[in-house]
Motif scaffolding. Sequence first.
Motif, PDB file in Angstrom:
ATOM      1  N   PHE A   1       0.822  -1.281   0.037  1.00 42.38           N
ATOM      2  CA  PHE A   1       0.044  -0.087   0.116  1.00 42.38           C
ATOM      3  C   PHE A   1       0.654   1.281  -0.100  1.00 42.38           C
ATOM      4  O   PHE A   1       0.346   2.348  -0.422  1.00 42.38           O
ATOM      5  N   LEU A   2       2.120   1.296   0.664  1.00 40.93           N
ATOM      6  CA  LEU A   2       2.992   2.243   0.450  1.00 40.93           C
ATOM      7  C   LEU A   2       3.359   2.475  -1.048  1.00 40.93           C
ATOM      8  O   LEU A   2       3.590   3.463  -1.541  1.00 40.93           O
ATOM      9  N   GLU A   3       3.597   1.534  -1.681  1.00 39.24           N
ATOM     10  CA  GLU A   3       3.959   1.507  -3.058  1.00 39.24           C
ATOM     11  C   GLU A   3       2.869   1.933  -4.015  1.00 39.24           C
ATOM     12  O   GLU A   3       2.887   2.957  -4.899  1.00 39.24           O
ATOM     13  N   THR A   4       1.570   1.661  -3.593  1.00 31.81           N
ATOM     14  CA  THR A   4       0.441   2.167  -4.458  1.00 31.81           C
ATOM     15  C   THR A   4      -0.208   3.478  -3.979  1.00 31.81           C
ATOM     16  O   THR A   4      -0.845   4.107  -4.627  1.00 31.81           O
ATOM     17  N   GLY A   5       0.378   4.007  -2.730  1.00 32.49           N
ATOM     18  CA  GLY A   5      -0.310   5.332  -2.097  1.00 32.49           C
ATOM     19  C   GLY A   5      -1.560   5.181  -1.765  1.00 32.49           C
ATOM     20  O   GLY A   5      -2.143   6.342  -1.501  1.00 32.49           O
ATOM     21  N   GLU A   6      -2.238   4.157  -1.414  1.00 26.99           N
ATOM     22  CA  GLU A   6      -3.563   4.090  -0.891  1.00 26.99           C
ATOM     23  C   GLU A   6      -3.393   4.352   0.732  1.00 26.99           C
ATOM     24  O   GLU A   6      -3.108   3.540   1.455  1.00 26.99           O
ATOM     25  N   LEU A   7      -3.909   5.436   0.917  1.00 28.49           N
ATOM     26  CA  LEU A   7      -4.015   5.875   2.462  1.00 28.49           C
ATOM     27  C   LEU A   7      -4.837   5.099   3.125  1.00 28.49           C
ATOM     28  O   LEU A   7      -4.476   4.816   4.455  1.00 28.49           O
ATOM     29  N   ARG A   8      -6.147   4.871   2.773  1.00 32.31           N
ATOM     30  CA  ARG A   8      -7.046   4.257   3.527  1.00 32.31           C
ATOM     31  C   ARG A   8      -6.620   2.873   3.958  1.00 32.31           C
ATOM     32  O   ARG A   8      -6.658   2.220   5.112  1.00 32.31           O
ATOM     33  N   ALA A   9      -6.118   2.187   2.733  1.00 28.79           N
ATOM     34  CA  ALA A   9      -5.315   0.738   3.071  1.00 28.79           C
ATOM     35  C   ALA A   9      -4.249   0.620   3.851  1.00 28.79           C
ATOM     36  O   ALA A   9      -4.134  -0.252   4.904  1.00 28.79           O
TER      37      ALA A   9
ATOM     38  N   ALA B   1      -3.874   2.619   6.520  1.00 24.30           N
ATOM     39  CA  ALA B   1      -4.366   3.086   7.797  1.00 24.30           C
ATOM     40  C   ALA B   1      -4.849   1.520   8.273  1.00 24.30           C
ATOM     41  O   ALA B   1      -4.479   1.273   9.632  1.00 24.30           O
ATOM     42  N   MET B   2      -5.388   0.689   7.522  1.00 26.87           N
ATOM     43  CA  MET B   2      -5.948  -0.586   7.992  1.00 26.87           C
ATOM     44  C   MET B   2      -4.716  -1.414   8.305  1.00 26.87           C
ATOM     45  O   MET B   2      -4.739  -2.311   8.965  1.00 26.87           O
ATOM     46  N   ALA B   3      -3.852  -1.376   7.555  1.00 23.18           N
ATOM     47  CA  ALA B   3      -2.609  -2.170   7.630  1.00 23.18           C
ATOM     48  C   ALA B   3      -1.742  -1.913   8.775  1.00 23.18           C
ATOM     49  O   ALA B   3      -1.440  -2.764   9.773  1.00 23.18           O
ATOM     50  N   LEU B   4      -1.463  -0.513   9.113  1.00 22.93           N
ATOM     51  CA  LEU B   4      -1.057   0.079  10.359  1.00 22.93           C
ATOM     52  C   LEU B   4      -1.793  -0.492  11.627  1.00 22.93           C
ATOM     53  O   LEU B   4      -1.259  -0.958  12.665  1.00 22.93           O
ATOM     54  N   ASN B   5      -3.028  -0.479  11.673  1.00 24.53           N
ATOM     55  CA  ASN B   5      -3.969  -0.942  12.662  1.00 24.53           C
ATOM     56  C   ASN B   5      -3.844  -2.140  12.737  1.00 24.53           C
ATOM     57  O   ASN B   5      -3.413  -2.558  14.010  1.00 24.53           O
ATOM     58  N   ASN B   6      -3.686  -2.971  11.799  1.00 24.05           N
ATOM     59  CA  ASN B   6      -3.430  -4.373  12.030  1.00 24.05           C
ATOM     60  C   ASN B   6      -2.095  -4.899  12.671  1.00 24.05           C
ATOM     61  O   ASN B   6      -1.814  -5.769  13.381  1.00 24.05           O
ATOM     62  N   LEU B   7      -1.108  -4.208  11.997  1.00 21.47           N
ATOM     63  CA  LEU B   7       0.349  -4.383  12.720  1.00 21.47           C
ATOM     64  C   LEU B   7       0.355  -3.780  14.182  1.00 21.47           C
ATOM     65  O   LEU B   7       1.071  -4.478  15.066  1.00 21.47           O
ATOM     66  N   GLY B   8      -0.614  -2.958  14.505  1.00 22.26           N
ATOM     67  CA  GLY B   8      -0.624  -2.760  16.175  1.00 22.26           C
ATOM     68  C   GLY B   8      -1.323  -3.763  16.766  1.00 22.26           C
ATOM     69  O   GLY B   8      -0.840  -4.005  17.992  1.00 22.26           O
ATOM     70  N   MET B   9      -2.205  -4.293  16.358  1.00 24.76           N
ATOM     71  CA  MET B   9      -2.858  -5.619  16.816  1.00 24.76           C
ATOM     72  C   MET B   9      -1.749  -6.675  17.035  1.00 24.76           C
ATOM     73  O   MET B   9      -1.574  -7.213  18.105  1.00 24.76           O
ATOM     74  N   ALA B  10      -0.963  -7.109  15.983  1.00 25.55           N
ATOM     75  CA  ALA B  10       0.058  -8.006  16.137  1.00 25.55           C
ATOM     76  C   ALA B  10       0.950  -7.803  16.913  1.00 25.55           C
ATOM     77  O   ALA B  10       1.554  -8.732  17.856  1.00 25.55           O
ATOM     78  N   THR B  11       1.661  -6.538  16.987  1.00 29.95           N
ATOM     79  CA  THR B  11       2.677  -6.277  17.985  1.00 29.95           C
ATOM     80  C   THR B  11       2.096  -5.958  19.475  1.00 29.95           C
ATOM     81  O   THR B  11       2.945  -6.580  20.469  1.00 29.95           O
ATOM     82  N   GLY B  12       1.051  -5.666  19.716  1.00 25.81           N
ATOM     83  CA  GLY B  12       0.235  -5.641  20.997  1.00 25.81           C
ATOM     84  C   GLY B  12       0.222  -6.950  21.532  1.00 25.81           C
ATOM     85  O   GLY B  12       0.329  -7.426  22.732  1.00 25.81           O
ATOM     86  N   LEU B  13      -0.394  -8.019  20.800  1.00 24.56           N
ATOM     87  CA  LEU B  13      -0.397  -9.262  21.284  1.00 24.56           C
ATOM     88  C   LEU B  13       0.834  -9.956  21.609  1.00 24.56           C
ATOM     89  O   LEU B  13       1.032 -10.754  22.218  1.00 24.56           O
ATOM     90  N   MET B  14       1.813  -9.431  20.804  1.00 27.99           N
ATOM     91  CA  MET B  14       3.213  -9.935  21.270  1.00 27.99           C
ATOM     92  C   MET B  14       3.780  -9.342  22.252  1.00 27.99           C
ATOM     93  O   MET B  14       4.795  -9.737  22.598  1.00 27.99           O
ATOM     94  N   GLY B  15       3.135  -8.293  22.870  1.00 25.78           N
ATOM     95  CA  GLY B  15       3.552  -7.722  24.245  1.00 25.78           C
ATOM     96  C   GLY B  15       4.247  -6.586  23.903  1.00 25.78           C
ATOM     97  O   GLY B  15       4.861  -5.861  24.770  1.00 25.78           O
TER      98      GLY B  15
END
Length: 321
Positions: A168-176, A178-192
């Motif tokens: 999504f950084l390559e395509t420049g899609e801001l909405r996408a 935002a969702m990828a960053l949100n999901n990275l937040g979930m994964a790293t949060g669950l990893m502590g």
Amino acid sequence: LYNRAIALTPENDLQARFSLYSAHEAICELLGKRDEQRQDLQILQSLAEDLQDADKRIKALVKWADFHTNLGSYQEAARFAQAAVSLAQENRRGEMALAAYRAAVSTCYRNGDIDAAFRHGEIALQLCQEFADRSTEGQIHNLYGMIVLDGQKLPEARGYFERSLENFLETGELRAQAMALNNLGMATGLMGDYPASQNYYEKSLAIAQKIGFRTGEGYVLGNLGWIAGMQGDFHTAHTFASQAIRIGREVGSRTSELYALINLSSYSRALGDRQAALDYAGQALEMGRAIQDRGGEAWALTVRGHALEVLKRFAEASLAY
């Protein structure tokens, strides 16, 4: 602006009208204006049928699938996604089939058919390579990340989300993004790794607010509440979850509202408001069953059990567990 453009477009110029309504529908989807979006989708489906254009019929079906997914109506979403896949196969459509298969991955995942989700995903990824479609590739990586996240394969999930963000950084899609960053937040949060998680969420929230992506904003606020709660700041967590519920109701995102209710039950219990904890759990359970979100229903039963336990209603708590 779009309404005026549509009004000025001749009734018999179906191609132009389809393009205008499609653009207007996308804006309504972004802003969470579900009633207007539904009206646009009904018109798009009718125009696609009048045009007898397979690509436009597939596009309308995929939009309907995404609409119902956002509402939490997963079985209805699956019906539209499967119709899009079948139409793509019948008409041997290559590039438009990408959207159909992406929708099928999403709806199969939401309905718990993980094997089917991966089967559709592999076809979609092959088509992504064939048509050099980095956007859909990013969406498939994002969905794969969600699937393995649910299976507690946290490093693998983080890898998929990182690849998705690269797309999504390559395509420049801001909405996408935002969702990828949100999901990275979930994964790293669950990893502590709470600092990394909060950083991802804050970046996601900034993008969502910048572009007016209300549904995404609601999800991120709920997740920021979760991070605050994991670090013992239950007042802040409660505030974020309450904001997430308001946005979920505003945009008709029952899934967002469901998980915010689950979190509010936990935060209320931690703050000593035992009855509120039970009430929120009951609302979450009712909603989870209404939208047939089995994972959400399980979490609602869990927090209901916790709330009943602190109320010393042990027999009912045992049934909930």
